[in-house]
Each structure stands twice: as C-alpha cells, then as structure tokens.
Design a protein around this motif. Structure first.
Motif, PDB file in Angstrom:
ATOM      1  N   ILE A 150      62.787 -42.062 -44.544  1.00 52.99           N
ATOM      2  CA  ILE A 150      62.903 -43.520 -44.642  1.00 52.99           C
ATOM      3  C   ILE A 150      61.540 -44.162 -44.915  1.00 52.99           C
ATOM      4  N   ALA A 151      60.461 -43.548 -44.438  1.00 51.96           N
ATOM      5  CA  ALA A 151      59.117 -44.098 -44.641  1.00 51.96           C
ATOM      6  C   ALA A 151      58.618 -43.898 -46.063  1.00 51.96           C
ATOM      7  N   HIS A 152      59.335 -43.075 -46.848  1.00 50.86           N
ATOM      8  CA  HIS A 152      58.933 -42.811 -48.226  1.00 50.86           C
ATOM      9  C   HIS A 152      59.305 -43.938 -49.189  1.00 50.86           C
ATOM     10  N   LEU A 153      60.047 -44.916 -48.711  1.00 55.72           N
ATOM     11  CA  LEU A 153      60.370 -46.051 -49.558  1.00 55.72           C
ATOM     12  C   LEU A 153      59.122 -46.920 -49.747  1.00 55.72           C
ATOM     13  N   TYR A 208      51.133 -50.140 -44.237  1.00 58.23           N
ATOM     14  CA  TYR A 208      51.303 -48.793 -44.788  1.00 58.23           C
ATOM     15  C   TYR A 208      50.388 -47.804 -44.085  1.00 58.23           C
ATOM     16  N   VAL A 209      50.711 -46.522 -44.271  1.00 59.65           N
ATOM     17  CA  VAL A 209      49.824 -45.438 -43.875  1.00 59.65           C
ATOM     18  C   VAL A 209      49.572 -44.601 -45.129  1.00 59.65           C
ATOM     19  N   ILE A 210      48.303 -44.412 -45.471  1.00 59.37           N
ATOM     20  CA  ILE A 210      47.958 -43.533 -46.578  1.00 59.37           C
ATOM     21  C   ILE A 210      47.879 -42.112 -46.027  1.00 59.37           C
ATOM     22  N   VAL A 211      48.716 -41.224 -46.565  1.00 61.19           N
ATOM     23  CA  VAL A 211      48.799 -39.843 -46.112  1.00 61.19           C
ATOM     24  C   VAL A 211      48.129 -38.944 -47.147  1.00 61.19           C
ATOM     25  N   THR A 212      47.145 -38.179 -46.725  1.00 54.29           N
ATOM     26  CA  THR A 212      46.478 -37.223 -47.605  1.00 54.29           C
ATOM     27  C   THR A 212      46.776 -35.818 -47.129  1.00 54.29           C
ATOM     28  N   ASP A 213      47.408 -35.023 -47.988  1.00 53.84           N
ATOM     29  CA  ASP A 213      47.659 -33.615 -47.686  1.00 53.84           C
ATOM     30  C   ASP A 213      46.546 -32.789 -48.321  1.00 53.84           C
ATOM     31  N   LEU A 214      45.705 -32.232 -47.484  1.00 56.83           N
ATOM     32  CA  LEU A 214      44.554 -31.450 -47.914  1.00 56.83           C
ATOM     33  C   LEU A 214      44.873 -29.963 -47.731  1.00 56.83           C
ATOM     34  N   LEU A 215      45.018 -29.266 -48.854  1.00 55.92           N
ATOM     35  CA  LEU A 215      45.383 -27.846 -48.810  1.00 55.92           C
ATOM     36  C   LEU A 215      44.213 -27.000 -49.293  1.00 55.92           C
ATOM     37  N   HIS A 216      43.812 -26.040 -48.476  1.00 60.10           N
ATOM     38  CA  HIS A 216      42.882 -24.996 -48.909  1.00 60.10           C
ATOM     39  C   HIS A 216      43.698 -23.724 -49.119  1.00 60.10           C
ATOM     40  N   SER A 258      46.053 -34.393 -52.418  1.00 62.02           N
ATOM     41  CA  SER A 258      46.907 -35.446 -52.967  1.00 62.02           C
ATOM     42  C   SER A 258      47.226 -36.443 -51.859  1.00 62.02           C
ATOM     43  N   SER A 259      47.234 -37.731 -52.224  1.00 60.56           N
ATOM     44  CA  SER A 259      47.513 -38.796 -51.266  1.00 60.56           C
ATOM     45  C   SER A 259      48.686 -39.636 -51.738  1.00 60.56           C
ATOM     46  N   TYR A 260      49.453 -40.120 -50.775  1.00 61.74           N
ATOM     47  CA  TYR A 260      50.542 -41.029 -51.095  1.00 61.74           C
ATOM     48  C   TYR A 260      50.716 -42.014 -49.948  1.00 61.74           C
ATOM     49  N   LYS A 261      51.539 -43.022 -50.182  1.00 62.63           N
ATOM     50  CA  LYS A 261      51.678 -44.119 -49.235  1.00 62.63           C
ATOM     51  C   LYS A 261      53.036 -44.064 -48.540  1.00 62.63           C
ATOM     52  N   LYS A 262      53.013 -44.260 -47.215  1.00 66.11           N
ATOM     53  CA  LYS A 262      54.240 -44.399 -46.438  1.00 66.11           C
ATOM     54  C   LYS A 262      54.293 -45.798 -45.827  1.00 66.11           C
ATOM     55  N   VAL A 263      55.498 -46.318 -45.686  1.00 66.72           N
ATOM     56  CA  VAL A 263      55.657 -47.567 -44.950  1.00 66.72           C
ATOM     57  C   VAL A 263      55.307 -47.300 -43.480  1.00 66.72           C
ATOM     58  N   ARG A 264      54.600 -48.225 -42.879  1.00 60.70           N
ATOM     59  CA  ARG A 264      54.209 -48.062 -41.473  1.00 60.70           C
ATOM     60  C   ARG A 264      55.407 -48.435 -40.593  1.00 60.70           C
ATOM     61  N   VAL A 265      56.321 -47.493 -40.501  1.00 58.97           N
ATOM     62  CA  VAL A 265      57.584 -47.703 -39.800  1.00 58.97           C
ATOM     63  C   VAL A 265      57.358 -47.727 -38.292  1.00 58.97           C
ATOM     64  N   THR A 266      58.082 -48.623 -37.612  1.00 61.06           N
ATOM     65  CA  THR A 266      58.070 -48.653 -36.155  1.00 61.06           C
ATOM     66  C   THR A 266      59.510 -48.643 -35.653  1.00 61.06           C
ATOM     67  N   THR A 267      59.685 -48.207 -34.438  1.00 58.30           N
ATOM     68  CA  THR A 267      61.024 -48.184 -33.844  1.00 58.30           C
ATOM     69  C   THR A 267      61.605 -49.588 -33.762  1.00 58.30           C
ATOM     70  N   GLU A 268      60.773 -50.535 -33.378  1.00 54.43           N
ATOM     71  CA  GLU A 268      61.227 -51.926 -33.282  1.00 54.43           C
ATOM     72  C   GLU A 268      61.757 -52.422 -34.622  1.00 54.43           C
ATOM     73  N   MET A 269      61.049 -52.111 -35.701  1.00 53.34           N
ATOM     74  CA  MET A 269      61.476 -52.508 -37.041  1.00 53.34           C
ATOM     75  C   MET A 269      62.843 -51.932 -37.385  1.00 53.34           C
ATOM     76  N   ILE A 270      62.998 -50.631 -37.176  1.00 48.66           N
ATOM     77  CA  ILE A 270      64.234 -49.951 -37.565  1.00 48.66           C
ATOM     78  C   ILE A 270      65.422 -50.432 -36.730  1.00 48.66           C
ATOM     79  N   VAL A 271      65.226 -50.574 -35.426  1.00 52.25           N
ATOM     80  CA  VAL A 271      66.307 -51.041 -34.553  1.00 52.25           C
ATOM     81  C   VAL A 271      66.763 -52.431 -34.975  1.00 52.25           C
ATOM     82  N   LYS A 272      65.829 -53.309 -35.269  1.00 53.54           N
ATOM     83  CA  LYS A 272      66.165 -54.666 -35.685  1.00 53.54           C
ATOM     84  C   LYS A 272      66.979 -54.663 -36.973  1.00 53.54           C
ATOM     85  N   ILE A 273      66.574 -53.841 -37.940  1.00 57.17           N
ATOM     86  CA  ILE A 273      67.284 -53.768 -39.222  1.00 57.17           C
ATOM     87  C   ILE A 273      68.704 -53.244 -39.020  1.00 57.17           C
TER      88      ILE A 273
END
Length: 243
Positions: free
Chosen positions: A119-122, A183-191, A203-218
């Motif tokens: 859900i945070a990938h939106l 948002y949270v910027i997520v960087t996956d660093l692979l060696h 590689s980095s990508y962006k996730k919505v900064r999801v919270t429980t309060e947000m999801i419950v309300k929706i």
C-alpha cells in the motif's frame, strides 16, 4: 536519482527479491496459519484478489485454501516466479498496476488482500484513499479486506536509518531510510560478489509515509468495519469487513 516503484523493482529489487525474502515455503506456511487462525477460509463465492502478489507468498496459500485467486503484479521477474510457483493451482495471473484495479474485470470477491507494505508503494495518500474506496466498492457484502504495512510515524535518525536486511557469502543488502513529511525515500544498497571482486548496486524509490492512524481513518470512511488491528511480525495487520 529516485526511481519510480516499478523502475526500482524492474531494474534492481526484482532480481534479488526472492533471495531477500528467504525460504518461500515457510513464509507461505506462516500465511496459511494466519488464514486458519483468523477464520479466513472460503465462505461464499471463493474468489480472492491478491494485490501486489509478488512471487506467491500469499497467492499459493489462498489457492490451497480453496480460493480462486486473481493475482495482480507488474514486475516481470516476480510474475515469472509466480507463474512457476502457482503451477497447477486455481490462479489467474494478471500483469497490471494495482492502481488500475478499478479497470479490471473483478466482481464482488469475498476477499481482497494487499500485503507486505504494498500500500505504501502508491504515489500519495490520495491514491491510497482511492484504492481502498475501490476495494470496498468491489468486495461482496460481508467480504473482507486484509492489509499489512509498516507504520512510518516514528522517524528513524542517525545510524538507525541504516537497516541490515540480509547477507551471505555473495550478497550484502542494506536498506537506508530518509524521512520526509509525507514520504520515506528508501535506498536498497546491494553489495554483490562477482568473481573475486565486490560490486555495489544502488537504487532509491519513494514510499508514502503510511501511519496506522491514516489507514484506519481511510478504511472507516469507506463502508468497512475493522475487526483486527495489531502488530504481527513487526507489520501492522488489519482485517476489515464490508458492512
């Protein structure tokens, strides 16, 4: 440069996602036990939708529980693995973005799941609201929505932003989190060891900064009632039922 979620999976994470997750059978067994414990086995039309199905952690247990599963994902590497992992099972694999769920021929399933922080990938809280509204509209009366996600309400700072994910003799994966207000910027660093040398892939990508309060309300605004809301294996886990 920050990638889109699809670019990040297609060009980076999709190639080592299964390795990162670990033993598939144990993960599937864990989800199978969850279905049994929460009394989520088929009751009516036996149709289930798996949004962001990946390589089948949830799809396979759903099918083995008696559901006809429509498994939706957009990453070619994971879709290929999903096809192999669901061979012989009652599963329809759909190559699509879950944001286009409303355009798919899906009518009144009794169960819809969106598992593992998908859900945070939106792209925004607004898109999350839109997707959950469509899920509620699509579910049959009394149908259930299963959701799991990470709660990003507490900002990690300093060294805590660096999360060791997995390592073996050939790979070391570290996840780095950078918090912004929405948002949270997520960087996956692979060696990765190739031959006698180590190569770094980032590689980095962006996730919505999801919270429980947000999801419950929706959810509560979309004609559903929450039956379960608790942390399971460090993930917020929600079961909601359509009124």
């Amino acid at each position: 440069m920050t990638m889109t979620v699809k670019e990040h999976y297609d060009n980076h994470l999709g190639y080592f996602y299964s390795w990162m997750i670990g033993d598939l059978t144990s993960k599937q067994t864990e989800f199978q036990n969850f279905l049994i414990e929460q009394k989520l086995l088929p009751q009516s039309n036996k149709v289930a939708i798996d949004l962001g199905a990946g390589h089948g952690i949830q799809t396979v247990p759903l099918a083995k529980s008696g559901y006809f599963v429509k498994a939706i994902d957009f990453n070619p590497q994971l879709l290929e693995e999903l096809t192999k992992n669901t061979k012989g099972l009652n599963v329809e694999i759909i190559n699509a973005d879950i944001r286009n769920f409303n355009n798919l021929s899906v009518h009144n399933p009794e169960l819809i799941i969106c598992w593992g922080d998908t859900i945070a990938h939106l792209d925004s809280e607004q898109e999350i609201m839109q997707l959950i509204a469509v899920i509620s509209k699509t579910l049959s009366e009394g149908g259930k929505f299963l959701l799991s996600f990470r709660d990003y309400s507490v900002e990690l700072t300093g060294e805590n932003r660096f999360i060791p994910v997995k390592s073996d003799e050939n790979r070391i994966l570290t996840c780095i989190l950078d918090y912004q207000p929405e948002y949270v910027i997520v960087t996956d660093l692979l060696h990765e060891k190739i031959g006698n040398s180590w190569k770094q892939k980032v590689s980095s990508y962006k996730k919505v900064r999801v919270t429980t309060e947000m999801i419950v309300k929706i959810i509560e605004q979309t004609n559903m009632t929450i039956q379960l809301n608790q942390v399971i294996n460090r993930m917020m886990t929600i079961i909601a039922i359509k009124k």
